[in-house]
Design a protein around this motif. Structure first.
Motif, PDB file in Angstrom:
ATOM      1  N   GLY A 199     -10.128  10.452   4.266  1.00  0.00           N
ATOM      2  CA  GLY A 199      -8.614  10.602   3.873  1.00  0.00           C
ATOM      3  C   GLY A 199      -7.691  10.056   4.545  1.00  0.00           C
ATOM      4  N   PHE A 200      -6.445  10.280   4.454  1.00  0.00           N
ATOM      5  CA  PHE A 200      -5.361   9.725   5.083  1.00  0.00           C
ATOM      6  C   PHE A 200      -5.021  10.337   6.356  1.00  0.00           C
ATOM      7  CE2 PHE A 200      -3.751   9.798   0.616  1.00  0.00           C
ATOM      8  CZ  PHE A 200      -3.814   8.416   0.235  1.00  0.00           C
ATOM      9  N   SER A 201      -4.824   9.372   7.304  1.00  0.00           N
ATOM     10  CA  SER A 201      -4.331   9.799   8.827  1.00  0.00           C
ATOM     11  C   SER A 201      -3.218  10.373   8.865  1.00  0.00           C
ATOM     12  CB  SER A 201      -4.379   8.638   9.520  1.00  0.00           C
ATOM     13  OG  SER A 201      -4.152   8.813  10.915  1.00  0.00           O
ATOM     14  N   THR A 202      -3.034  11.430   9.271  1.00  0.00           N
ATOM     15  CA  THR A 202      -1.745  12.430   9.435  1.00  0.00           C
ATOM     16  C   THR A 202      -1.746  12.865  10.967  1.00  0.00           C
ATOM     17  OG1 THR A 202      -2.611  14.376   8.718  1.00  0.00           O
ATOM     18  CG2 THR A 202      -1.627  13.028   7.114  1.00  0.00           C
ATOM     19  N   SER A 203      -0.423  13.116  11.358  1.00  0.00           N
ATOM     20  CA  SER A 203      -0.398  13.803  12.600  1.00  0.00           C
ATOM     21  C   SER A 203      -1.079  14.973  12.626  1.00  0.00           C
ATOM     22  CB  SER A 203       1.208  14.267  12.893  1.00  0.00           C
ATOM     23  OG  SER A 203       1.643  15.331  11.907  1.00  0.00           O
ATOM     24  N   ASP A 204      -1.773  15.715  11.725  1.00  0.00           N
ATOM     25  CA  ASP A 204      -2.478  16.948  11.737  1.00  0.00           C
ATOM     26  C   ASP A 204      -4.076  16.507  11.526  1.00  0.00           C
ATOM     27  OD1 ASP A 204      -0.155  18.749  12.235  1.00  0.00           O
ATOM     28  OD2 ASP A 204       0.256  18.520  10.030  1.00  0.00           O
ATOM     29  N   GLY A 205      -4.448  15.207  11.728  1.00  0.00           N
ATOM     30  CA  GLY A 205      -5.672  14.604  11.415  1.00  0.00           C
ATOM     31  C   GLY A 205      -5.710  14.137   9.922  1.00  0.00           C
ATOM     32  N   LEU A 206      -6.939  14.078   9.454  1.00  0.00           N
ATOM     33  CA  LEU A 206      -7.167  13.660   8.105  1.00  0.00           C
ATOM     34  C   LEU A 206      -6.886  14.646   7.033  1.00  0.00           C
ATOM     35  CD1 LEU A 206     -10.532  11.435   8.894  1.00  0.00           C
ATOM     36  CD2 LEU A 206      -8.099  10.691   8.977  1.00  0.00           C
ATOM     37  N   SER A 207      -6.362  13.964   5.989  1.00  0.00           N
ATOM     38  CA  SER A 207      -6.048  14.783   4.812  1.00  0.00           C
ATOM     39  C   SER A 207      -6.739  14.299   3.632  1.00  0.00           C
ATOM     40  CB  SER A 207      -4.320  14.705   4.618  1.00  0.00           C
ATOM     41  OG  SER A 207      -3.987  15.109   3.282  1.00  0.00           O
ATOM     42  N   GLU A 208      -7.322  15.308   3.128  1.00  0.00           N
ATOM     43  CA  GLU A 208      -8.241  14.731   1.890  1.00  0.00           C
ATOM     44  C   GLU A 208      -7.244  14.072   0.770  1.00  0.00           C
ATOM     45  OE1 GLU A 208     -10.566  17.393   0.010  1.00  0.00           O
ATOM     46  OE2 GLU A 208     -12.059  17.571   1.807  1.00  0.00           O
ATOM     47  N   ILE A 209      -7.640  12.958   0.116  1.00  0.00           N
ATOM     48  CA  ILE A 209      -7.015  12.246  -0.850  1.00  0.00           C
ATOM     49  C   ILE A 209      -7.036  13.080  -2.187  1.00  0.00           C
ATOM     50  CG2 ILE A 209      -7.018  10.237  -2.300  1.00  0.00           C
ATOM     51  CD1 ILE A 209      -8.332   8.754  -0.056  1.00  0.00           C
ATOM     52  N   ASN A 210      -8.376  13.446  -2.777  1.00  0.00           N
ATOM     53  CA  ASN A 210      -8.351  14.287  -3.727  1.00  0.00           C
ATOM     54  C   ASN A 210      -9.884  14.470  -3.849  1.00  0.00           C
ATOM     55  OD1 ASN A 210      -9.404  11.781  -4.934  1.00  0.00           O
ATOM     56  ND2 ASN A 210      -7.399  11.564  -5.653  1.00  0.00           N
ATOM     57  N   GLU A 211     -10.709  14.591  -5.106  1.00  0.00           N
ATOM     58  CA  GLU A 211     -11.930  14.953  -4.938  1.00  0.00           C
ATOM     59  C   GLU A 211     -12.807  13.607  -4.629  1.00  0.00           C
ATOM     60  OE1 GLU A 211     -13.079  14.079  -9.779  1.00  0.00           O
ATOM     61  OE2 GLU A 211     -11.522  15.426  -9.322  1.00  0.00           O
ATOM     62  N   ALA A 227       0.828  -1.167   0.030  1.00  0.00           N
ATOM     63  CA  ALA A 227      -0.045   0.031   0.035  1.00  0.00           C
ATOM     64  C   ALA A 227       0.719   1.176  -0.207  1.00  0.00           C
ATOM     65  CB  ALA A 227      -1.017  -0.003   1.326  1.00  0.00           C
ATOM     66  N   GLY A 228       1.865   1.156   0.647  1.00  0.00           N
ATOM     67  CA  GLY A 228       2.734   2.303   0.510  1.00  0.00           C
ATOM     68  C   GLY A 228       2.440   3.552   1.089  1.00  0.00           C
ATOM     69  N   GLY A 229       1.522   3.457   1.923  1.00  0.00           N
ATOM     70  CA  GLY A 229       0.809   4.890   2.139  1.00  0.00           C
ATOM     71  C   GLY A 229       0.073   4.904   3.692  1.00  0.00           C
ATOM     72  N   PRO A 230      -0.110   6.179   4.266  1.00  0.00           N
ATOM     73  CA  PRO A 230      -0.932   6.101   5.558  1.00  0.00           C
ATOM     74  C   PRO A 230      -2.136   5.427   5.543  1.00  0.00           C
ATOM     75  CG  PRO A 230      -0.814   8.253   4.585  1.00  0.00           C
ATOM     76  CD  PRO A 230       0.249   7.616   3.892  1.00  0.00           C
ATOM     77  N   LEU A 231      -2.815   5.197   6.684  1.00  0.00           N
ATOM     78  CA  LEU A 231      -4.027   4.564   7.129  1.00  0.00           C
ATOM     79  C   LEU A 231      -4.890   5.292   6.286  1.00  0.00           C
ATOM     80  CD1 LEU A 231      -5.507   1.958   8.231  1.00  0.00           C
ATOM     81  CD2 LEU A 231      -5.882   3.645  10.161  1.00  0.00           C
ATOM     82  N   VAL A 232      -5.952   5.152   5.799  1.00  0.00           N
ATOM     83  CA  VAL A 232      -7.108   5.760   5.263  1.00  0.00           C
ATOM     84  C   VAL A 232      -8.240   5.414   5.897  1.00  0.00           C
ATOM     85  CG1 VAL A 232      -8.660   6.262   3.142  1.00  0.00           C
ATOM     86  CG2 VAL A 232      -6.186   5.915   3.257  1.00  0.00           C
ATOM     87  N   VAL A 233      -8.914   6.317   6.333  1.00  0.00           N
ATOM     88  CA  VAL A 233     -10.193   6.128   7.325  1.00  0.00           C
ATOM     89  C   VAL A 233     -11.474   7.099   6.828  1.00  0.00           C
ATOM     90  CG1 VAL A 233      -8.746   5.664   9.336  1.00  0.00           C
ATOM     91  CG2 VAL A 233      -9.516   7.829   9.115  1.00  0.00           C
ATOM     92  N   GLY A 234     -12.575   6.690   7.208  1.00  0.00           N
ATOM     93  CA  GLY A 234     -13.625   7.346   7.178  1.00  0.00           C
ATOM     94  C   GLY A 234     -14.389   7.720   8.682  1.00  0.00           C
ATOM     95  N   THR A 235     -14.929   8.964   8.562  1.00  0.00           N
ATOM     96  CA  THR A 235     -15.594   9.165   9.713  1.00  0.00           C
ATOM     97  C   THR A 235     -16.947   9.951   9.016  1.00  0.00           C
ATOM     98  OG1 THR A 235     -14.871  11.648   9.735  1.00  0.00           O
ATOM     99  CG2 THR A 235     -13.647   9.926  11.031  1.00  0.00           C
ATOM    100  N   GLY A 236     -18.109  10.381  10.102  1.00  0.00           N
ATOM    101  CA  GLY A 236     -19.235  10.804   9.436  1.00  0.00           C
ATOM    102  C   GLY A 236     -19.197  12.072   8.540  1.00  0.00           C
ATOM    103  N   SER A 237     -17.699  12.661   8.800  1.00  0.00           N
ATOM    104  CA  SER A 237     -17.774  13.892   8.009  1.00  0.00           C
ATOM    105  C   SER A 237     -16.361  13.836   7.028  1.00  0.00           C
ATOM    106  CB  SER A 237     -17.725  15.177   9.121  1.00  0.00           C
ATOM    107  OG  SER A 237     -16.869  15.206  10.068  1.00  0.00           O
ATOM    108  N   GLU A 238     -15.562  13.013   7.424  1.00  0.00           N
ATOM    109  CA  GLU A 238     -14.414  13.088   6.479  1.00  0.00           C
ATOM    110  C   GLU A 238     -13.763  11.585   6.073  1.00  0.00           C
ATOM    111  OE1 GLU A 238     -11.242  16.092   8.536  1.00  0.00           O
ATOM    112  OE2 GLU A 238     -12.083  14.947  10.028  1.00  0.00           O
TER     113      GLU A 238
END
Length: 558
Positions: A316-328, A303-314
């Protein structure tokens, strides 16, 4: 008092050439030179040494010492053969199978009904067949073997013994080693592992190459994987292996391969021998190859990337600053109210499950529903952009869909009376992992995928049956190209278990309330599970700790 043989490990002082066949050549330059015979070689790891029969031994002691001696495979089990009569020694076939006893369960030896016969009884945990394929039993099974005895020059010897050997867990660990064979997927983009187990110091590298050339893999015969080697190609007489370089001599059939095919042959051997430089020869003369601008096949897609998670409102990728959008795609998934998702390797497309069915979306392409049936399990997405989907209530409803919604029913032996809790196509696209709840209990299966022109999946064949743990199945995931993991509940505990495809299983502890399992890498350290809305990660071999990340679901990354 009879003397019990001792097992010793002789650690070699230096590493030298490991032999591929008969005589070897040490490739110090571009030439292939003749070297010493195989039995004169010193193994770079260790040699297992067992003692022969002790004078005056009883039948029981002879059998006990014989079972100790089979842990030493040197020179075709020459020490173990000393316990046999000459005719039995000539006909005995130790390579027929290796049965591994259940851990911490001692065998018993009892008199048989016939005179001068003993019965050896034990609890079997796993079996390695003559091809080197390892199969772990779902639950230990009692086995009994009969041995007949005769006196030879006044000493008891075994006159009749079944083919194969029996080993304790420790005996297996010291006397067998894993060799992974590699075949191509039909696109030639990936190399698919086929793990085997061979006795140490019995030319295991040679046996690996011979097994690769023999084309004995069931999936190879059914078109799931491919080999570049022309039919009937065998190993020649002047092959050698030294650090970082192998010279592999092949029979004349290899001459029919063009330069691209020869390069693919070289890639298979390089992966199988863990050697970056492989020189192919026929009768000692080098075969030229060319990659013709082709990319080298991938051995372990990750996979070579950070964990991807979904919440009720987001999403994206899990980062130290929260979830980062992947793209559209993040917006598309969130607005759909998705409860499950699988992201493509290039991160440009996603398949996801929502209340109205399974959807597919890609960057620059409007999302489309591809499966509107009710009660669907979480979908999977393969490297060729086919979406895999099934109704949870019946595994027989599994089907595949193109991104425009065109359905391609797939032929399989999946049972209609079993629920399908989890389905995951491997990152190489050649295999499908399914976790079922059946009337006879949980089933964990890895099917080979047969594809037709255009990489359309048409059939599932010859599953690898893994020893699913008792309890209620919850979820399963690929860990790497050769292993998977599961969640299963028993009473109030949810167990995490790792399964090697062609190797032993491993308990990874438990986490109460765990409901989902994914991997963002290629080993168990990259596993993440979701329990009570929180993401957990492994710490050590049996412990799990919270990551501090909340999630409604975790996305599978191809």
């Amino acid at each position: 008092m009879s003397k019990v043989p001792k097992l010793a490990y002789l650690i070699a002082a230096s590493a030298v050439v490991a032999v591929l066949t008969g005589c070897v050549g040490v490739p110090l330059s571009g030439e292939v030179a003749t070297g010493p015979l195989i039995d004169e070689q010193i193994d770079p790891k260790y040699e297992i040494v067992a003692e022969g029969p002790v004078a005056g031994s009883t039948q029981e002691q002879i059998l006990t010492d014989f079972m100790n001696a089979v842990r030493a495979p040197t020179r075709d089990y020459s020490v173990a053969r000393e316990f046999l009569t000459n005719p039995m020694s000539d006909s005995w076939k130790p390579a027929a199978s290796a049965t591994i006893r259940e851990r911490d369960k001692l065998p018993t030896i009892t008199p048989a009904l016939e005179e001068n016969s003993l019965t050896y009884s034990f609890s079997a945990q796993a079996v390695i067949d003559e091809r080197g394929l390892y199969t772990e039993l779902r639950s230990p099974a009692t086995q009994s073997l009969s041995f007949d005895f005769e006196r030879v020059n006044g000493e008891w010897r075994i006159a009749s013994a079944p083919p194969g050997i029996v080993l304790s867990n420790k005996g297996f660990e010291v006397s067998f080693e894993q060799q992974v064979l590699y075949y191509f997927d039909p696109s030639f983009a990936n190399l698919i592992p086929d793990p085997r187990w061979f006795p140490v110091r019995q030319s295991s590298q040679s046996r690996a190459v011979q097994a690769l050339l023999s084309a004995a893999s069931p999936w190879l015969q059914q078109g799931v994987v491919l080999t570049a080697f022309p039919a009937s190609t065998t190993l020649g007489a002047t092959s050698s292996l030294s650090t970082g370089r192998a010279v592999v001599d092949l029979s004349s059939e290899a001459l029919s391969a063009d330069s691209v095919t020869r390069e693919r042959m070289r890639q298979q051997l390089s992966a199988t021998l863990h050697t970056p430089i492989v020189v192919l020869t026929v009768d000692g003369r080098e075969l030229q190859s060319s990659n013709s601008g082709q990319n080298a096949a991938v051995i372990e897609p990750g996979a070579g990337g950070p964990l991807v998670v979904g919440t009720g409102s987001e999403f994206g990728f899990s980062t130290s600053d929260g979830l980062s959008e992947i793209n559209e795609l993040s917006t598309v998934v969130v607005e759909s109210g998705a409860t499950a998702a699988v992201l493509s390797a290039d991160r440009l497309s996603v398949a996801y499950g929502a209340a109205d069915g399974v959807h597919y979306a890609a960057v620059g392409v409007d999302p489309r529903i591809v499966d509107s049936r009710s009660g669907l399990t979480a979908p999977s997405l393969d490297p060729f952009r086919f979406v895999w989907s099934a109704q949870r209530g019946s595994a027989a409803t599994l089907s595949t869909f193109e991104i425009d919604g065109t359905e391609h029913p797939i032929q399989s032996s999946l049972p209609a009376d079993s629920q399908i809790l989890s389905l995951d196509v491997s990152r190489d696209g050649a295999r499908l992992l399914v976790y079922l709840s059946s009337p006879s209990g949980p089933q964990l299966l890895v099917y080979g995928i047969v594809r037709q022109q255009g990489n359309v999946p048409v059939q599932l064949v010859e599953p690898i049956v893994l020893p699913a743990r008792s309890g209620s199945p919850i979820d399963a995931a690929w860990v790497g190209s050769s292993s998977v993991a599961t969640l299963s509940s028993n009473d109030d505990s949810v167990a995490v278990t790792a399964f090697s495809l062609g190797g032993p299983t491993e308990s990874l502890g438990s986490v109460d309330g765990a409901r989902q399992l994914v991997s963002s890498g290629t080993n168990t350290d990259a596993l993440r599970l979701r329990a009570d809305g929180e993401v957990w990660r492994p710490q050590g071999s049996q412990e799990w700790v919270r990551t501090g990340l909340d999630a409604s679901f975790m996305a599978v990354q191809q």
